[in-house]
Design a protein around this motif. Structure first.
Motif, PDB file in Angstrom:
ATOM      1  N   VAL A   3       0.845  -1.199   0.000  1.00  0.00           N
ATOM      2  CA  VAL A   3       0.000   0.000   0.000  1.00  0.00           C
ATOM      3  C   VAL A   3       0.881   1.250   0.000  1.00  0.00           C
ATOM      4  N   PHE A   4       1.938   1.248   0.822  1.00  0.00           N
ATOM      5  CA  PHE A   4       2.878   2.372   0.827  1.00  0.00           C
ATOM      6  C   PHE A   4       3.474   2.582  -0.558  1.00  0.00           C
ATOM      7  N   LYS A   5       3.880   1.504  -1.162  1.00  0.00           N
ATOM      8  CA  LYS A   5       4.508   1.583  -2.475  1.00  0.00           C
ATOM      9  C   LYS A   5       3.535   2.136  -3.522  1.00  0.00           C
ATOM     10  N   GLN A   6       2.318   1.619  -3.536  1.00  0.00           N
ATOM     11  CA  GLN A   6       1.318   2.075  -4.507  1.00  0.00           C
ATOM     12  C   GLN A   6       0.900   3.515  -4.249  1.00  0.00           C
ATOM     13  N   PHE A   7       0.823   3.868  -2.970  1.00  0.00           N
ATOM     14  CA  PHE A   7       0.477   5.238  -2.561  1.00  0.00           C
ATOM     15  C   PHE A   7       1.489   6.233  -3.129  1.00  0.00           C
ATOM     16  N   LEU A   8       2.764   5.898  -3.037  1.00  0.00           N
ATOM     17  CA  LEU A   8       3.802   6.784  -3.545  1.00  0.00           C
ATOM     18  C   LEU A   8       3.800   6.817  -5.072  1.00  0.00           C
ATOM     19  N   ALA A   9       3.561   5.657  -5.693  1.00  0.00           N
ATOM     20  CA  ALA A   9       3.553   5.579  -7.153  1.00  0.00           C
ATOM     21  C   ALA A   9       2.420   6.400  -7.761  1.00  0.00           C
ATOM     22  N   ASP A  10       1.317   6.529  -7.029  1.00  0.00           N
ATOM     23  CA  ASP A  10       0.152   7.266  -7.529  1.00  0.00           C
ATOM     24  C   ASP A  10       0.154   8.733  -7.106  1.00  0.00           C
ATOM     25  N   GLY A  11       1.304   9.243  -6.729  1.00  0.00           N
ATOM     26  CA  GLY A  11       1.415  10.669  -6.428  1.00  0.00           C
ATOM     27  C   GLY A  11       1.061  11.053  -5.010  1.00  0.00           C
TER      28      GLY A  11
END
Length: 253
Positions: A178-186
């Motif tokens: 979730v952290f990784k996806q959160f950062l990837a999506d701005g």
């Protein structure tokens, strides 16, 4: 980049063994006060003569016992131990945050040949602070310790299984994705971000859990079987430095 497999994880376990080997070699062994040199009864005709076997202390205590090694690990530096005991939560947060940053920096700057990305380091820093520091401290020293208190073999095994079969599969790895996806999506947290993270985790779950268990089943045997409560998170941070490097290499992109 191809996923790291057994050779890297074997290296991690070797580092674990080196850690204890160095601890054992640095241990100053003292002869116990209750020790008495063995005696041998020799027959000389009609008399028995008791003679002391000439065995030196160095020969008797050539290697430290497991308990002596454990005692040294539990003791450690007095000032550091005092700080960890007086500030267990804040020291845990500081250690895990720095640990996550160092792991990603070492991976990006020395192991990979791609351009450095600050956003990825920030991801690991946030993950080290919020999950490895706050959440993990609560799980390790409060939740599982209260459910299975003490250092009996039965309860230590239960805590090892709880960390590896409950905490990591259902909390650690999902939160990381979730952290990784959160950062990837701005930096925008939404339901779609969480769903995308869970889908990615499901795809990678088998290899991720295998890598995790190879490190943390033996690792948590030390966490709960050797370390006092205030040293558990620092020990886990030491071992997770290498594990986080694996995670950064395999899932950091």
């Amino acid at each position: 980049m191809r996923l790291l497999r057994f050779p890297v994880l074997a290296l991690l376990q070797s580092l674990l063994l080196v850690f204890f080997s160095c601890t054992a070699q640095s241990l100053e062994v003292r002869q116990p006060v209750f020790f008495q040199p063995p005696t041998r009864i020799l027959s000389t005709g009609s008399h028995f003569v008791s003679t002391t076997v000439q065995t030196t202390q160095k020969e008797i205590c050539k290697h430290p016992t497991t308990q002596q090694v454990i005692n040294v690990i539990r003791g450690g530096n007095a000032k550091a131990q005092s700080f960890l005991q007086n500030h267990p939560f804040s020291s845990a947060i500081a250690i895990t945050t720095c640990n996550a940053i160092v792991a990603d920096l070492m991976t990006q700057l020395f192991l990979e040949k791609n351009p450095y990305r600050l956003s990825r380091t920030l991801l690991f820093a946030a993950f080290g602070l919020l999950y490895q520091g706050v959440v993990q401290y609560t799980l390790v020293n409060n939740v599982w310790e209260k459910l299975f208190p003490g250092t009996s073999t039965k309860n230590v095994v239960k805590k090892i299984c709880a960390m590896n079969l409950i905490s990591d599969p259902f909390l650690f790895l999902p939160v990381f994705y979730v952290f990784k996806q959160f950062l990837a999506d701005g930096g925008i947290l939404s339901l779609s971000v969480i769903k995308a993270a869970i889908v990615t985790y499901k795809t990678n779950a088998f290899i991720d859990l295998r890598n995790s268990w190879l490190v943390w089943f033996p690792g948590h045997a030390v966490t709960y079987g050797v370390m006092p409560a205030h040293k558990r998170i620092p020990w886990m941070a030491f071992l997770s430095l290498f594990y986080m490097m694996v995670l950064s290499l395999t899932r950091g992109g």
